[in-house]
Design a protein around this motif. Structure first.
Motif, PDB file in Angstrom:
ATOM      1  N   VAL A   1       0.854  -1.184   0.000  1.00 31.86           N
ATOM      2  CA  VAL A   1       0.000   0.000   0.000  1.00 31.86           C
ATOM      3  C   VAL A   1       0.894   1.238   0.000  1.00 31.86           C
ATOM      4  N   GLN A   2       0.342   2.359  -0.513  1.00 35.41           N
ATOM      5  CA  GLN A   2       1.101   3.600  -0.612  1.00 35.41           C
ATOM      6  C   GLN A   2       0.259   4.772  -0.099  1.00 35.41           C
ATOM      7  N   PRO A   3       0.164   4.921   1.227  1.00 38.27           N
ATOM      8  CA  PRO A   3      -0.565   6.069   1.768  1.00 38.27           C
ATOM      9  C   PRO A   3       0.202   7.365   1.541  1.00 38.27           C
ATOM     10  N   GLN A   4      -0.547   8.479   1.427  1.00 36.23           N
ATOM     11  CA  GLN A   4       0.060   9.789   1.215  1.00 36.23           C
ATOM     12  C   GLN A   4      -0.673  10.831   2.046  1.00 36.23           C
ATOM     13  N   LEU A   5       0.088  11.807   2.515  1.00 32.87           N
ATOM     14  CA  LEU A   5      -0.482  12.916   3.277  1.00 32.87           C
ATOM     15  C   LEU A   5       0.325  14.164   2.981  1.00 32.87           C
ATOM     16  N   SER A   6      -0.369  15.251   2.641  1.00 30.91           N
ATOM     17  CA  SER A   6       0.293  16.535   2.444  1.00 30.91           C
ATOM     18  C   SER A   6      -0.617  17.637   2.947  1.00 30.91           C
ATOM     19  N   MET A   7      -0.010  18.743   3.366  1.00 32.44           N
ATOM     20  CA  MET A   7      -0.792  19.869   3.896  1.00 32.44           C
ATOM     21  C   MET A   7       0.098  21.099   3.967  1.00 32.44           C
ATOM     22  N   ARG A   8      -0.528  22.229   4.239  1.00 34.31           N
ATOM     23  CA  ARG A   8       0.172  23.469   4.532  1.00 34.31           C
ATOM     24  C   ARG A   8      -0.247  23.892   5.935  1.00 34.31           C
TER      25      ARG A   8
ATOM     26  N   GLU B   1       4.905  24.003   4.242  1.00 34.05           N
ATOM     27  CA  GLU B   1       4.561  22.822   3.461  1.00 34.05           C
ATOM     28  C   GLU B   1       5.062  21.555   4.153  1.00 34.05           C
ATOM     29  N   ILE B   2       4.160  20.568   4.261  1.00 33.81           N
ATOM     30  CA  ILE B   2       4.501  19.269   4.842  1.00 33.81           C
ATOM     31  C   ILE B   2       3.965  18.197   3.903  1.00 33.81           C
TER      32      ILE B   2
ATOM     33  N   ARG C   1       5.867  -6.666   8.417  1.00 33.14           N
ATOM     34  CA  ARG C   1       5.208  -5.353   8.560  1.00 33.14           C
ATOM     35  C   ARG C   1       6.127  -4.232   8.079  1.00 33.14           C
ATOM     36  N   SER C   2       6.899  -4.463   7.044  1.00 34.80           N
ATOM     37  CA  SER C   2       7.900  -3.494   6.617  1.00 34.80           C
ATOM     38  C   SER C   2       7.240  -2.244   6.042  1.00 34.80           C
ATOM     39  N   THR C   3       7.836  -1.091   6.365  1.00 34.20           N
ATOM     40  CA  THR C   3       7.345   0.201   5.895  1.00 34.20           C
ATOM     41  C   THR C   3       8.536   1.112   5.612  1.00 34.20           C
ATOM     42  N   GLN C   4       8.501   1.793   4.476  1.00 37.24           N
ATOM     43  CA  GLN C   4       9.473   2.838   4.160  1.00 37.24           C
ATOM     44  C   GLN C   4       8.702   4.139   3.965  1.00 37.24           C
ATOM     45  N   ALA C   5       9.016   5.131   4.780  1.00 33.70           N
ATOM     46  CA  ALA C   5       8.272   6.396   4.751  1.00 33.70           C
ATOM     47  C   ALA C   5       9.229   7.557   4.536  1.00 33.70           C
ATOM     48  N   LYS C   6       8.730   8.597   3.877  1.00 37.42           N
ATOM     49  CA  LYS C   6       9.494   9.821   3.653  1.00 37.42           C
ATOM     50  C   LYS C   6       8.678  11.013   4.154  1.00 37.42           C
ATOM     51  N   LEU C   7       9.351  11.882   4.877  1.00 37.31           N
ATOM     52  CA  LEU C   7       8.729  13.100   5.396  1.00 37.31           C
ATOM     53  C   LEU C   7       9.525  14.295   4.908  1.00 37.31           C
ATOM     54  N   GLU C   8       8.827  15.251   4.272  1.00 33.73           N
ATOM     55  CA  GLU C   8       9.472  16.456   3.756  1.00 33.73           C
ATOM     56  C   GLU C   8       8.793  17.685   4.354  1.00 33.73           C
ATOM     57  N   ILE C   9       9.588  18.545   4.979  1.00 34.38           N
ATOM     58  CA  ILE C   9       9.092  19.770   5.613  1.00 34.38           C
ATOM     59  C   ILE C   9       9.847  20.953   5.014  1.00 34.38           C
TER      60      ILE C   9
ATOM     61  N   LEU D   1      11.706  30.936  22.880  1.00 35.86           N
ATOM     62  CA  LEU D   1      11.906  30.887  21.434  1.00 35.86           C
ATOM     63  C   LEU D   1      11.292  32.130  20.809  1.00 35.86           C
ATOM     64  N   GLN D   2      12.105  32.887  20.079  1.00 38.32           N
ATOM     65  CA  GLN D   2      11.627  34.089  19.413  1.00 38.32           C
ATOM     66  C   GLN D   2      11.277  33.807  17.952  1.00 38.32           C
ATOM     67  N   GLN D   3      12.143  33.054  17.278  1.00 38.98           N
ATOM     68  CA  GLN D   3      11.874  32.700  15.891  1.00 38.98           C
ATOM     69  C   GLN D   3      12.760  31.529  15.484  1.00 38.98           C
ATOM     70  N   GLY D   4      12.400  30.922  14.351  1.00 39.06           N
ATOM     71  CA  GLY D   4      13.176  29.811  13.813  1.00 39.06           C
ATOM     72  C   GLY D   4      12.370  29.061  12.768  1.00 39.06           C
ATOM     73  N   GLN D   5      13.052  28.504  11.779  1.00 37.68           N
ATOM     74  CA  GLN D   5      12.400  27.701  10.742  1.00 37.68           C
ATOM     75  C   GLN D   5      13.130  26.370  10.596  1.00 37.68           C
ATOM     76  N   VAL D   6      12.349  25.331  10.322  1.00 33.92           N
ATOM     77  CA  VAL D   6      12.906  23.985  10.167  1.00 33.92           C
ATOM     78  C   VAL D   6      12.630  23.490   8.744  1.00 33.92           C
ATOM     79  N   ASP D   7      13.650  22.963   8.113  1.00 34.34           N
ATOM     80  CA  ASP D   7      13.526  22.220   6.864  1.00 34.34           C
ATOM     81  C   ASP D   7      14.044  20.815   7.124  1.00 34.34           C
ATOM     82  N   ALA D   8      13.337  19.812   6.599  1.00 34.93           N
ATOM     83  CA  ALA D   8      13.759  18.444   6.868  1.00 34.93           C
ATOM     84  C   ALA D   8      13.347  17.521   5.737  1.00 34.93           C
ATOM     85  N   GLU D   9      14.213  16.556   5.479  1.00 37.56           N
ATOM     86  CA  GLU D   9      13.910  15.435   4.596  1.00 37.56           C
ATOM     87  C   GLU D   9      14.318  14.173   5.341  1.00 37.56           C
ATOM     88  N   LEU D  10      13.315  13.442   5.816  1.00 42.41           N
ATOM     89  CA  LEU D  10      13.564  12.271   6.641  1.00 42.41           C
ATOM     90  C   LEU D  10      13.095  11.020   5.924  1.00 42.41           C
TER      91      LEU D  10
END
Length: 249
Positions: A140-147, A152-153, A166-174, A194-203
């Motif tokens: 199966v190939q579930p997908q989720l995206s949102m703003r 963007e996630i 039960r193997s699963t390979q998942a990718k998360l992009e922020i 915390l005053q400010q900060g931004q996170v970018d990630a590819e997991l």
């Protein structure tokens, strides 16, 4: 408006609205809801739905200054009317296939901390959710995206839920995930603000159940940019323009 196709066991609801508190916008609205039941529900003595589609659903939630959710009274009534479940009771039997949410939106007004959160362009695809037995080694190939609050996630995964591993390979992009809207949730006991900060990630995450449960990060990148921290007195404490971490396996 409701359209029923009895021969295909399909029901379509147009323009559904569920009222919120008096004087406020609807708590829930759905432009189109489509449900297609399966005749195998009779054969398996359990509800089986071949498709569930929601177009442009909008959910509005309010968390007042006293810390109470605006739907708390509904939950209380449901709990009062529900029968207690035995601890060893088997899970409810059902199967839901081809679940899709298109153009969803969630508006959360957290008056307790004075912050409004918004989820836009919500897209969700789930091949199925089921407690019924099924054939093994199905991919199966579930997908989720949102703003989320303008950031963007996106996620996608490949899983074999009925295989023994039960193997699963998942990718998360922020992309440019803004941390400032969540600063009010830092406990007052923490001496850093915390005053400010931004996170970018590819997991990239891999999971297997057998022979032992394992979770592995594979070749991931995390970046924290434009960070500014203050101490309890509001004085500048630390910060940087960019911190990038490359993770191995």
């Amino acid at each position: 408006g409701v359209d029923v196709a009895p021969w295909s066991l399909a029901v379509t609801v147009h323009g559904l609205e569920v009222a919120g508190l008096p004087g406020q916008a609807p708590a829930l609205s759905v432009e189109r809801a489509y449900i297609n039941a399966s005749v195998t529900s009779v054969l398996r003595w359990a509800p089986v739905l071949d498709a569930i589609e929601l177009d442009q659903p909008v959910v509005r939630v309010r968390h007042d200054e006293a810390g109470r959710w605006d739907f708390a009274d509904v939950l209380e009534k449901l709990q009062q009317n529900s029968e207690p479940q035995e601890p060893d009771a088997a899970p409810a039997r059902f199967a839901l296939y081809n679940i899709q949410i298109k153009g969803g939106r969630v508006e959360l007004n957290d008056e307790m901390v004075g912050v409004q959160h918004t989820v836009e362009a919500l897209q969700l695809q789930l091949p199925f959710i089921s407690t019924l037995s099924s054939q093994r080694e199905v991919k199966v190939q579930p997908q989720l995206s949102m703003r989320l609050n303008g950031s963007e996630i996106a996620t996608q995964a490949v899983a074999t839920p009925f295989d023994a591993s039960r193997s699963t390979q998942a990718k998360l992009e922020i992309k440019q995930f803004d941390l400032s809207p969540y600063a009010p949730y830092v406990p007052a006991s923490v001496p850093v603000r915390l005053q400010q900060g931004q996170v970018d990630a590819e997991l990239a995450i891999a999971f297997e159940q057998a022979p032992e449960p394992t979770v592995q990060l594979q070749g991931s990148t995390v970046q924290l940019s434009n960070l500014k921290l203050q101490d309890g007195a509001g004085q500048s404490l630390a910060g940087w323009s960019q911190l990038k971490v490359q993770l191995g396996d």
